[in-house]
Design an enzyme around this catalytic site. Sequence first.
Site, PDB file in Angstrom:
ATOM      1  N   ARG A  45       0.861  -1.185   0.000  1.00 38.64           N
ATOM      2  CA  ARG A  45       0.000   0.000   0.000  1.00 38.64           C
ATOM      3  C   ARG A  45       0.898   1.235   0.000  1.00 38.64           C
ATOM      4  NH1 ARG A  45       2.402   1.914   3.854  1.00 38.64           N
ATOM      5  NH2 ARG A  45       0.873   3.576   3.799  1.00 38.64           N
ATOM      6  N   GLY A  46       0.237   2.424  -0.092  1.00 41.92           N
ATOM      7  CA  GLY A  46       0.997   3.664  -0.233  1.00 41.92           C
ATOM      8  C   GLY A  46       1.051   3.976  -1.725  1.00 41.92           C
ATOM      9  N   ALA A  47       0.703   5.218  -2.087  1.00 45.50           N
ATOM     10  CA  ALA A  47       0.526   5.556  -3.508  1.00 45.50           C
ATOM     11  C   ALA A  47       1.734   5.184  -4.389  1.00 45.50           C
ATOM     12  CB  ALA A  47       0.168   7.034  -3.634  1.00 45.50           C
ATOM     13  N   ARG A  88      -7.409  -0.133  -6.630  1.00 48.37           N
ATOM     14  CA  ARG A  88      -7.504   0.999  -5.693  1.00 48.37           C
ATOM     15  C   ARG A  88      -7.649   2.278  -6.525  1.00 48.37           C
ATOM     16  NH1 ARG A  88      -4.105   1.184  -0.510  1.00 48.37           N
ATOM     17  NH2 ARG A  88      -6.059   2.166   0.138  1.00 48.37           N
ATOM     18  N   GLN A 195      -1.928   2.330   9.952  1.00 44.06           N
ATOM     19  CA  GLN A 195      -0.628   2.435   9.275  1.00 44.06           C
ATOM     20  C   GLN A 195       0.386   3.210  10.139  1.00 44.06           C
ATOM     21  OE1 GLN A 195      -3.574   3.052   7.853  1.00 44.06           O
ATOM     22  NE2 GLN A 195      -3.581   2.640   5.663  1.00 44.06           N
ATOM     23  N   ASP A 236      -2.285  11.096  -2.272  1.00 37.94           N
ATOM     24  CA  ASP A 236      -2.637  10.047  -3.238  1.00 37.94           C
ATOM     25  C   ASP A 236      -3.022  10.630  -4.586  1.00 37.94           C
ATOM     26  OD1 ASP A 236      -3.107   8.732  -0.458  1.00 37.94           O
ATOM     27  OD2 ASP A 236      -2.916   7.113  -1.919  1.00 37.94           O
ATOM     28  N   ASN A 246      -5.775  12.379   0.426  1.00 37.11           N
ATOM     29  CA  ASN A 246      -4.833  11.594   1.226  1.00 37.11           C
ATOM     30  C   ASN A 246      -5.645  10.809   2.260  1.00 37.11           C
ATOM     31  OD1 ASN A 246      -2.088  10.842   1.861  1.00 37.11           O
ATOM     32  ND2 ASN A 246      -2.329  11.979   3.760  1.00 37.11           N
ATOM     33  N   LYS A 247      -4.957  10.019   3.039  1.00 40.36           N
ATOM     34  CA  LYS A 247      -5.602   9.139   4.008  1.00 40.36           C
ATOM     35  C   LYS A 247      -6.681   9.861   4.813  1.00 40.36           C
ATOM     36  CE  LYS A 247      -5.154   5.666   4.456  1.00 40.36           C
ATOM     37  NZ  LYS A 247      -6.096   4.803   3.722  1.00 40.36           N
TER      38      LYS A 247
HETATM   39  O1  MRU Z   1      -4.452   3.208   2.214  1.00 34.88           O
HETATM   40  P1  MRU Z   1      -2.978   3.465   2.104  1.00 34.88           P
HETATM   41  O2  MRU Z   1      -2.195   2.905   3.237  1.00 34.88           O
HETATM   42  O3  MRU Z   1      -2.453   3.041   0.762  1.00 34.88           O
HETATM   43  O4  MRU Z   1      -2.876   5.042   2.177  1.00 34.88           O
HETATM   44  C1  MRU Z   1      -1.632   5.668   2.095  1.00 34.88           C
HETATM   45  C2  MRU Z   1      -1.694   7.142   2.191  1.00 34.88           C
HETATM   46  O5  MRU Z   1      -2.747   7.729   2.307  1.00 34.88           O
HETATM   47  C3  MRU Z   1      -0.418   7.879   2.054  1.00 34.88           C
HETATM   48  O6  MRU Z   1      -0.438   9.063   2.777  1.00 34.88           O
HETATM   49  C4  MRU Z   1      -0.187   8.213   0.562  1.00 34.88           C
HETATM   50  O7  MRU Z   1      -0.410   7.096  -0.243  1.00 34.88           O
HETATM   51  C5  MRU Z   1       1.174   8.717   0.320  1.00 34.88           C
HETATM   52  S1  MRU Z   1       2.367   7.456   0.596  1.00 34.88           S
HETATM   53  C6  MRU Z   1       3.908   8.047   0.270  1.00 34.88           C
END
Ligand code: MRU
Length: 351
Positions: A45-47, A88, A195, A236, A246-247
């Site tokens: 996970r993470g963009a 996603r 996370q 994201d 973002n999250k």
């Molecule tokens: O649902 P996730 O864990 O993929 O969400 C991640 C985030 O929201 C991060 O802040 C974003 O992807 C940037 S990661 C460098």
Amino acid sequence: MLKTIEWAKGGVRVLDQTQLPFKVSYVTCKDYKQTAEAIRKMKIRGAPAIGVAAAFGMAQAASKSKAGKYEQLSKEVDKAAALLRSTRPTAVNLAWGLQRMRRALESYRDRRIPKLKELMVEEALRIQKEDIQVNESIGSLGAELLRDGDRVLTHCNTGALATAGHGTALGVVKSAVKSGKKLKVWVDETRPYLQGARLTTVELKEARIPHTLITDSTAAALMARREVDVVVVGADRITALGDVANKIGTYGLAVLAFEHRIPFYVAAPVSTIDLQLEKGEDIPIEERPADEVLNIQGRPIAPKGTKALHWAFDVTPHRFISAIVTELGVVRAPYREGLRDLAEKRSNSFL
Ligand code: MRU
């Protein structure tokens, strides 16, 4: 440091982040369908990391294909792209990785099939390698915005685990510490996937950066008590106007920071900028299963039959953002022109 994703002999080797911090286990995705499933289930996970995973998925689709002709191979790769894209929807880096692989495929169309397959794998590996360099640049540009002694609040996980290495927002923190600044980090636990609690703490511990875990709802009280000097988060997707997905929870932090006159920075690669979308409301927001809110680590926390809403992301309007830090420069309001310039610069560097 734990490696998020690797191109390995038997397939794409992914660190299963759902098991951290209690278990370090890897899954090997033998084909693009398994890679798509690993993204959907948030093993990776993470963009930026899912952008790399999607590129690896495309490389798998190409290299496993039995097609003898380009047209057939291209069809199969497109089918893989559609599945990977559906996993996603919010992080545009995923679509960006797919698009870059698609363009690579087209540019190699005159090559013999075995060579073309090799080139697709090379392109995916290049995307992974570049991501580390990009993050290091974000880190050094962002580090200049932090002052010695700052107490930094961050949300979710934006470190090495969310990328191919180093990280974006957390990379800024790491780079600032590396440059000699003493920082303390408030880590939002980040409900419901945790996370912050499960991943960001692991990275900060490893980097020996002082940090304290807080529940998400503690941020307001901390700001009111003047215990937060700066907020740094990832992204994201960033629209042409500078609105940022973002999250979930990021928007609340931005409004709070604005009220308390605390700088609020967003750190992200240029590949997170989506100039096709004008404003935040246009961003598709992923809704995840209610079960993930109704249970913690497999144990129910609410009576059977309780409904739950689980949006994985929210949108922060640009007016709450002090600056957006990318690998090619720091942009401040008004964002439109600055973001457009950066996107142009980036696409020129790949011509
Ligand atoms: O649902 P996730 O864990 O993929 O969400 C991640 C985030 O929201 C991060 O802040 C974003 O992807 C940037 S990661 C460098």
